[in-house]
Design a protein around this motif. Structure first.
Motif, PDB file in Angstrom:
ATOM      1  N   ASN A  65       0.823  -1.211   0.000  1.00  0.00           N
ATOM      2  CA  ASN A  65       0.000   0.000   0.000  1.00  0.00           C
ATOM      3  C   ASN A  65       0.859   1.264   0.000  1.00  0.00           C
ATOM      4  OD1 ASN A  65      -2.382  -1.422  -0.067  1.00  0.00           O
ATOM      5  ND2 ASN A  65      -2.551  -1.520   2.162  1.00  0.00           N
ATOM      6  N   ARG A  66       1.987   1.256   0.713  1.00  0.00           N
ATOM      7  CA  ARG A  66       2.896   2.408   0.710  1.00  0.00           C
ATOM      8  C   ARG A  66       3.446   2.649  -0.691  1.00  0.00           C
ATOM      9  NH1 ARG A  66       8.198   2.361   0.844  1.00  0.00           N
ATOM     10  NH2 ARG A  66       8.304   0.266   1.710  1.00  0.00           N
ATOM     11  N   LEU A  67       3.822   1.574  -1.380  1.00  0.00           N
ATOM     12  CA  LEU A  67       4.335   1.693  -2.743  1.00  0.00           C
ATOM     13  C   LEU A  67       3.261   2.268  -3.673  1.00  0.00           C
ATOM     14  CD1 LEU A  67       6.301  -1.655  -2.981  1.00  0.00           C
ATOM     15  CD2 LEU A  67       7.276   0.650  -2.931  1.00  0.00           C
ATOM     16  N   LYS A  68       2.035   1.783  -3.528  1.00  0.00           N
ATOM     17  CA  LYS A  68       0.934   2.309  -4.354  1.00  0.00           C
ATOM     18  C   LYS A  68       0.725   3.787  -4.112  1.00  0.00           C
ATOM     19  CE  LYS A  68      -2.185  -1.439  -4.259  1.00  0.00           C
ATOM     20  NZ  LYS A  68      -3.552  -1.921  -4.202  1.00  0.00           N
ATOM     21  N   ARG A  69       0.768   4.211  -2.848  1.00  0.00           N
ATOM     22  CA  ARG A  69       0.597   5.633  -2.529  1.00  0.00           C
ATOM     23  C   ARG A  69       1.703   6.474  -3.144  1.00  0.00           C
ATOM     24  NH1 ARG A  69      -0.803   3.628   2.510  1.00  0.00           N
ATOM     25  NH2 ARG A  69       1.255   4.116   3.337  1.00  0.00           N
ATOM     26  N   GLN A  70       2.943   5.986  -3.112  1.00  0.00           N
ATOM     27  CA  GLN A  70       4.056   6.729  -3.702  1.00  0.00           C
ATOM     28  C   GLN A  70       3.883   6.866  -5.212  1.00  0.00           C
ATOM     29  OE1 GLN A  70       7.501   4.530  -2.415  1.00  0.00           O
ATOM     30  NE2 GLN A  70       7.830   5.883  -0.661  1.00  0.00           N
ATOM     31  N   VAL A  71       3.484   5.785  -5.866  1.00  0.00           N
ATOM     32  CA  VAL A  71       3.289   5.830  -7.319  1.00  0.00           C
ATOM     33  C   VAL A  71       2.136   6.767  -7.661  1.00  0.00           C
ATOM     34  CG1 VAL A  71       2.596   4.483  -9.336  1.00  0.00           C
ATOM     35  CG2 VAL A  71       4.316   3.588  -7.774  1.00  0.00           C
ATOM     36  N   ARG A  72       1.034   6.693  -6.907  1.00  0.00           N
ATOM     37  CA  ARG A  72      -0.103   7.580  -7.171  1.00  0.00           C
ATOM     38  C   ARG A  72       0.263   9.038  -6.967  1.00  0.00           C
ATOM     39  NH1 ARG A  72      -3.513   4.640  -3.578  1.00  0.00           N
ATOM     40  NH2 ARG A  72      -4.120   2.724  -4.577  1.00  0.00           N
ATOM     41  N   ARG A  76       0.004  11.820  -9.793  1.00  0.00           N
ATOM     42  CA  ARG A  76      -0.797  13.033  -9.648  1.00  0.00           C
ATOM     43  C   ARG A  76      -0.062  14.271 -10.167  1.00  0.00           C
ATOM     44  NH1 ARG A  76      -2.668  11.307  -4.980  1.00  0.00           N
ATOM     45  NH2 ARG A  76      -1.062  12.352  -3.784  1.00  0.00           N
ATOM     46  N   THR A  77       1.249  14.331  -9.971  1.00  0.00           N
ATOM     47  CA  THR A  77       2.003  15.478 -10.474  1.00  0.00           C
ATOM     48  C   THR A  77       2.089  15.462 -11.997  1.00  0.00           C
ATOM     49  OG1 THR A  77       4.131  14.373 -10.277  1.00  0.00           O
ATOM     50  CG2 THR A  77       3.394  15.652  -8.375  1.00  0.00           C
ATOM     51  N   LEU A  78       2.055  14.277 -12.595  1.00  0.00           N
ATOM     52  CA  LEU A  78       2.146  14.162 -14.057  1.00  0.00           C
ATOM     53  C   LEU A  78       0.784  14.218 -14.749  1.00  0.00           C
ATOM     54  CD1 LEU A  78       4.775  11.291 -14.282  1.00  0.00           C
ATOM     55  CD2 LEU A  78       5.172  13.721 -14.623  1.00  0.00           C
ATOM     56  N   LEU A  79      -0.286  14.064 -14.001  1.00  0.00           N
ATOM     57  CA  LEU A  79      -1.643  13.983 -14.563  1.00  0.00           C
ATOM     58  C   LEU A  79      -1.999  15.122 -15.518  1.00  0.00           C
ATOM     59  CD1 LEU A  79      -3.731  11.755 -14.219  1.00  0.00           C
ATOM     60  CD2 LEU A  79      -4.818  13.117 -12.472  1.00  0.00           C
ATOM     61  N   PRO A  80      -1.693  16.385 -15.196  1.00  0.00           N
ATOM     62  CA  PRO A  80      -2.062  17.460 -16.129  1.00  0.00           C
ATOM     63  C   PRO A  80      -1.339  17.384 -17.480  1.00  0.00           C
ATOM     64  CG  PRO A  80      -1.503  18.362 -13.976  1.00  0.00           C
ATOM     65  CD  PRO A  80      -1.166  16.906 -13.949  1.00  0.00           C
ATOM     66  N   ARG A  81      -0.207  16.707 -17.523  1.00  0.00           N
ATOM     67  CA  ARG A  81       0.562  16.599 -18.767  1.00  0.00           C
ATOM     68  C   ARG A  81       0.131  15.427 -19.644  1.00  0.00           C
ATOM     69  NH1 ARG A  81       6.577  16.343 -16.893  1.00  0.00           N
ATOM     70  NH2 ARG A  81       6.844  15.969 -19.115  1.00  0.00           N
ATOM     71  N   ALA A  96      11.059  -2.606  -6.737  1.00  0.00           N
ATOM     72  CA  ALA A  96      10.475  -1.305  -6.393  1.00  0.00           C
ATOM     73  C   ALA A  96      10.420  -1.069  -4.888  1.00  0.00           C
ATOM     74  CB  ALA A  96       9.073  -1.184  -6.985  1.00  0.00           C
ATOM     75  N   VAL A  97      10.658  -2.098  -4.089  1.00  0.00           N
ATOM     76  CA  VAL A  97      10.604  -1.952  -2.637  1.00  0.00           C
ATOM     77  C   VAL A  97      11.636  -0.925  -2.161  1.00  0.00           C
ATOM     78  CG1 VAL A  97      10.946  -3.169  -0.445  1.00  0.00           C
ATOM     79  CG2 VAL A  97       9.671  -4.245  -2.285  1.00  0.00           C
ATOM     80  N   GLU A  98      12.788  -0.863  -2.816  1.00  0.00           N
ATOM     81  CA  GLU A  98      13.832   0.089  -2.426  1.00  0.00           C
ATOM     82  C   GLU A  98      13.621   1.471  -3.020  1.00  0.00           C
ATOM     83  OE1 GLU A  98      15.695  -2.580  -4.589  1.00  0.00           O
ATOM     84  OE2 GLU A  98      15.091  -3.958  -3.009  1.00  0.00           O
ATOM     85  N   CYS A  99      12.649   1.630  -3.868  1.00  0.00           N
ATOM     86  CA  CYS A  99      12.443   2.857  -4.627  1.00  0.00           C
ATOM     87  C   CYS A  99      11.780   3.943  -3.780  1.00  0.00           C
ATOM     88  CB  CYS A  99      11.563   2.532  -5.830  1.00  0.00           C
ATOM     89  SG  CYS A  99      11.936   3.483  -7.273  1.00  0.00           S
ATOM     90  N   GLU A 100      12.115   5.192  -4.067  1.00  0.00           N
ATOM     91  CA  GLU A 100      11.498   6.340  -3.405  1.00  0.00           C
ATOM     92  C   GLU A 100      10.682   7.136  -4.415  1.00  0.00           C
ATOM     93  OE1 GLU A 100      11.486   7.064  -0.151  1.00  0.00           O
ATOM     94  OE2 GLU A 100      12.612   5.218   0.179  1.00  0.00           O
ATOM     95  N   TYR A 101       9.946   8.120  -3.910  1.00  0.00           N
ATOM     96  CA  TYR A 101       9.053   8.942  -4.732  1.00  0.00           C
ATOM     97  C   TYR A 101       9.760   9.541  -5.946  1.00  0.00           C
ATOM     98  CZ  TYR A 101       6.429  13.082  -6.099  1.00  0.00           C
ATOM     99  OH  TYR A 101       5.781  14.042  -6.820  1.00  0.00           O
ATOM    100  N   ALA A 102      10.928  10.144  -5.751  1.00  0.00           N
ATOM    101  CA  ALA A 102      11.646  10.817  -6.846  1.00  0.00           C
ATOM    102  C   ALA A 102      12.000   9.843  -7.969  1.00  0.00           C
ATOM    103  CB  ALA A 102      12.902  11.496  -6.317  1.00  0.00           C
ATOM    104  N   GLU A 103      12.386   8.617  -7.591  1.00  0.00           N
ATOM    105  CA  GLU A 103      12.696   7.608  -8.608  1.00  0.00           C
ATOM    106  C   GLU A 103      11.454   7.204  -9.391  1.00  0.00           C
ATOM    107  OE1 GLU A 103      15.837   4.292  -8.037  1.00  0.00           O
ATOM    108  OE2 GLU A 103      15.223   4.977  -6.038  1.00  0.00           O
ATOM    109  N   PHE A 104      10.335   7.015  -8.665  1.00  0.00           N
ATOM    110  CA  PHE A 104       9.078   6.682  -9.344  1.00  0.00           C
ATOM    111  C   PHE A 104       8.701   7.787 -10.328  1.00  0.00           C
ATOM    112  CE2 PHE A 104       7.827   3.914  -5.562  1.00  0.00           C
ATOM    113  CZ  PHE A 104       8.027   2.727  -6.259  1.00  0.00           C
ATOM    114  N   LEU A 105       8.823   9.033  -9.902  1.00  0.00           N
ATOM    115  CA  LEU A 105       8.480  10.165 -10.755  1.00  0.00           C
ATOM    116  C   LEU A 105       9.347  10.180 -12.017  1.00  0.00           C
ATOM    117  CD1 LEU A 105       6.786  12.742 -11.094  1.00  0.00           C
ATOM    118  CD2 LEU A 105       8.562  13.960  -9.827  1.00  0.00           C
TER     119      LEU A 105
END
Length: 122
Positions: A65-72, A76-81, A96-105
């Motif tokens: 669930n934490r991973l899903k929240r980070q990806v969402r 959300r920041t990319l949605l307007p584009r 992806a367990v080691e991944c952080e928000y900036a990497e997902f973005l």
């Protein structure tokens, strides 16, 4: 949370994206995008996105669930584009367990560019 009108929710919709969509892969994500053409009842269908994190990624629901929240949040920041008329499914790999928000973005931006989902691509 993504706006309700932008969520893929039915199993049938996910299946269509898996069958008909194009796939792009990065170190932590697999993105499938399906460009829906104009329909008779609507001129341009709404952009819809689903995020999938399987038990293979991590056994604990808290982590998934934490991973899903980070990806969402990154999404959300990319949605307007993003172009309307696409259905997108984002699947996470076990790495992806080691991944952080900036990497997902960063990875989402790269994969969306590859799939030509951003405004200005046709």
């Amino acid at each position: 949370m993504l706006p309700k009108q932008n969520r893929l929710r039915r199993s049938r919709d996910f299946s269509q994206v898996y069958r008909r969509g194009r796939k792009a892969v990065s170190a932590h994500l697999i993105v499938r995008g399906w460009a829906i053409g104009a329909t008779p009842e609507k001129t341009v269908p709404m952009l819809r996105v689903g995020v999938v994190v399987s038990l293979k990624v991590h056994k604990r629901a808290v982590v998934r669930n934490r991973l899903k929240r980070q990806v969402r949040a990154a999404l959300r920041t990319l949605l307007p584009r993003l172009n309307p008329g696409f259905w997108i499914v984002i699947s996470l790999k076990p790495e992806a367990v080691e991944c952080e928000y900036a990497e997902f973005l960063r990875e989402l931006e790269q994969l969306f560019t590859k799939l030509e989902v951003f405004h200005g691509h046709s």
